[in-house]
Design a protein around this motif. Structure first.
Motif, PDB file in Angstrom:
ATOM      1  N   ASP A 114     -94.943 -83.536 -42.688  1.00 25.38           N
ATOM      2  CA  ASP A 114     -94.473 -82.560 -43.677  1.00 25.38           C
ATOM      3  C   ASP A 114     -93.058 -82.806 -44.197  1.00 25.38           C
ATOM      4  O   ASP A 114     -92.672 -82.259 -45.219  1.00 25.38           O
ATOM      5  N   VAL A 115     -92.273 -83.597 -43.463  1.00 24.38           N
ATOM      6  CA  VAL A 115     -90.857 -83.750 -43.789  1.00 24.38           C
ATOM      7  C   VAL A 115     -90.512 -85.232 -43.889  1.00 24.38           C
ATOM      8  O   VAL A 115     -90.817 -86.005 -42.987  1.00 24.38           O
ATOM      9  N   PRO A 116     -89.830 -85.642 -44.996  1.00 21.81           N
ATOM     10  CA  PRO A 116     -89.462 -87.059 -45.126  1.00 21.81           C
ATOM     11  C   PRO A 116     -88.342 -87.444 -44.157  1.00 21.81           C
ATOM     12  O   PRO A 116     -87.641 -86.595 -43.610  1.00 21.81           O
ATOM     13  N   GLU A 117     -88.182 -88.744 -43.963  1.00 22.09           N
ATOM     14  CA  GLU A 117     -87.114 -89.294 -43.137  1.00 22.09           C
ATOM     15  C   GLU A 117     -85.757 -88.813 -43.661  1.00 22.09           C
ATOM     16  O   GLU A 117     -85.537 -88.758 -44.857  1.00 22.09           O
ATOM     17  N   GLN A 118     -84.848 -88.467 -42.719  1.00 23.79           N
ATOM     18  CA  GLN A 118     -83.544 -87.942 -43.099  1.00 23.79           C
ATOM     19  C   GLN A 118     -82.465 -88.464 -42.162  1.00 23.79           C
ATOM     20  O   GLN A 118     -82.749 -88.850 -41.038  1.00 23.79           O
ATOM     21  N   THR A 119     -81.241 -88.448 -42.639  1.00 23.77           N
ATOM     22  CA  THR A 119     -80.070 -88.745 -41.814  1.00 23.77           C
ATOM     23  C   THR A 119     -79.060 -87.631 -42.034  1.00 23.77           C
ATOM     24  O   THR A 119     -78.821 -87.220 -43.174  1.00 23.77           O
ATOM     25  N   THR A 120     -78.474 -87.142 -40.945  1.00 23.77           N
ATOM     26  CA  THR A 120     -77.413 -86.158 -41.056  1.00 23.77           C
ATOM     27  C   THR A 120     -76.114 -86.779 -40.548  1.00 23.77           C
ATOM     28  O   THR A 120     -76.127 -87.627 -39.652  1.00 23.77           O
ATOM     29  N   LEU A 121     -75.003 -86.390 -41.139  1.00 22.07           N
ATOM     30  CA  LEU A 121     -73.679 -86.830 -40.726  1.00 22.07           C
ATOM     31  C   LEU A 121     -72.671 -85.857 -41.310  1.00 22.07           C
ATOM     32  O   LEU A 121     -73.033 -84.982 -42.088  1.00 22.07           O
ATOM     33  N   ASP A 123     -85.063 -98.843 -45.444  1.00 24.02           N
ATOM     34  CA  ASP A 123     -83.610 -99.024 -45.348  1.00 24.02           C
ATOM     35  C   ASP A 123     -82.796 -98.184 -46.336  1.00 24.02           C
ATOM     36  O   ASP A 123     -81.583 -98.364 -46.424  1.00 24.02           O
ATOM     37  N   ALA A 124     -83.392 -97.275 -47.086  1.00 21.46           N
ATOM     38  CA  ALA A 124     -82.641 -96.485 -48.071  1.00 21.46           C
ATOM     39  C   ALA A 124     -81.539 -95.679 -47.407  1.00 21.46           C
ATOM     40  O   ALA A 124     -80.415 -95.607 -47.918  1.00 21.46           O
ATOM     41  N   LEU A 125     -81.821 -95.081 -46.251  1.00 26.12           N
ATOM     42  CA  LEU A 125     -80.818 -94.273 -45.572  1.00 26.12           C
ATOM     43  C   LEU A 125     -79.707 -95.131 -44.995  1.00 26.12           C
ATOM     44  O   LEU A 125     -78.529 -94.781 -45.084  1.00 26.12           O
ATOM     45  N   ASP A 126     -80.061 -96.272 -44.408  1.00 23.17           N
ATOM     46  CA  ASP A 126     -79.038 -97.184 -43.866  1.00 23.17           C
ATOM     47  C   ASP A 126     -78.108 -97.668 -44.970  1.00 23.17           C
ATOM     48  O   ASP A 126     -76.884 -97.725 -44.787  1.00 23.17           O
ATOM     49  N   ILE A 127     -78.668 -98.011 -46.107  1.00 21.79           N
ATOM     50  CA  ILE A 127     -77.860 -98.492 -47.230  1.00 21.79           C
ATOM     51  C   ILE A 127     -76.913 -97.394 -47.702  1.00 21.79           C
ATOM     52  O   ILE A 127     -75.716 -97.635 -47.919  1.00 21.79           O
ATOM     53  N   ALA A 128     -77.416 -96.173 -47.830  1.00 20.67           N
ATOM     54  CA  ALA A 128     -76.576 -95.060 -48.282  1.00 20.67           C
ATOM     55  C   ALA A 128     -75.472 -94.758 -47.272  1.00 20.67           C
ATOM     56  O   ALA A 128     -74.313 -94.541 -47.657  1.00 20.67           O
ATOM     57  N   VAL A 129     -75.787 -94.757 -45.987  1.00 24.10           N
ATOM     58  CA  VAL A 129     -74.776 -94.496 -44.953  1.00 24.10           C
ATOM     59  C   VAL A 129     -73.705 -95.580 -44.983  1.00 24.10           C
ATOM     60  O   VAL A 129     -72.508 -95.293 -44.881  1.00 24.10           O
ATOM     61  N   ASN A 130     -74.106 -96.832 -45.138  1.00 24.29           N
ATOM     62  CA  ASN A 130     -73.132 -97.922 -45.199  1.00 24.29           C
ATOM     63  C   ASN A 130     -72.219 -97.796 -46.419  1.00 24.29           C
ATOM     64  O   ASN A 130     -71.022 -98.098 -46.345  1.00 24.29           O
ATOM     65  N   GLU A 131     -72.762 -97.362 -47.551  1.00 26.31           N
ATOM     66  CA  GLU A 131     -71.935 -97.136 -48.739  1.00 26.31           C
ATOM     67  C   GLU A 131     -70.921 -96.031 -48.482  1.00 26.31           C
ATOM     68  O   GLU A 131     -69.751 -96.152 -48.820  1.00 26.31           O
TER      69      GLU A 131
END
Length: 134
Positions: A112-119, A84-92
């Motif tokens: 090879d690549v960690p989980e990411q979110t783009t916006l 949930d690190a990405l969800d928490i950061a996006v919500n902030e």
């Protein structure tokens, strides 16, 4: 102060409690947030935030007002694979930059690549009071 620098400072203030750390080639450690790409040889731990130094603009019709808001593409990287690190950061970020220019898009982790979110964050300094604008 440029809009890009103001946006970076505002994002850092919002995400600071969540950000991981960069270890720079010099050995110094700093919060894991950077405009563009960090220097070669930098290692990241925890949540990383990369902000494009080049904003996106809407297409402008002829003779239209050219001073409209701009948006900066942002990539959040979950180097620690924390749930949930990405969800928490996006919500902030949503609490301070809503509405987003682009909806968040999750990029699943690979070998090879960690989980990411783009916006993309819409940044118009006129939408903030003087106390809120860095």
């Amino acid at each position: 102060m440029t809009t890009a620098v103001a946006l970076r400072e505002r994002v850092e203030a919002v995400l600071l409690p969540l950000l991981g750390t960069y270890t720079l080639p010099s050995g110094d450690t700093v919060p894991a947030i950077w405009m563009g790409d960090p220097p070669e040889g930098t290692t990241a731990e925890g949540l990383e935030c990369l902000i494009s130094p080049n904003p996106r603009r809407d297409a402008v019709e002829a003779f239209a007002y050219l001073g409209g808001p701009i948006a900066y593409p942002v990539r959040l990287v979950n180097n620690a694979a924390e749930a949930d690190a990405l969800d928490i950061a996006v919500n902030e970020l949503a609490q301070h930059f809503w509405p987003f220019w682009d909806d968040p898009v999750l990029l699943e982790a690979t070998a090879d690549v960690p989980e990411q979110t783009t916006l993309s964050l819409l940044y118009d300094p006129t939408q903030f009071s003087p106390e809120e604008t860095p």
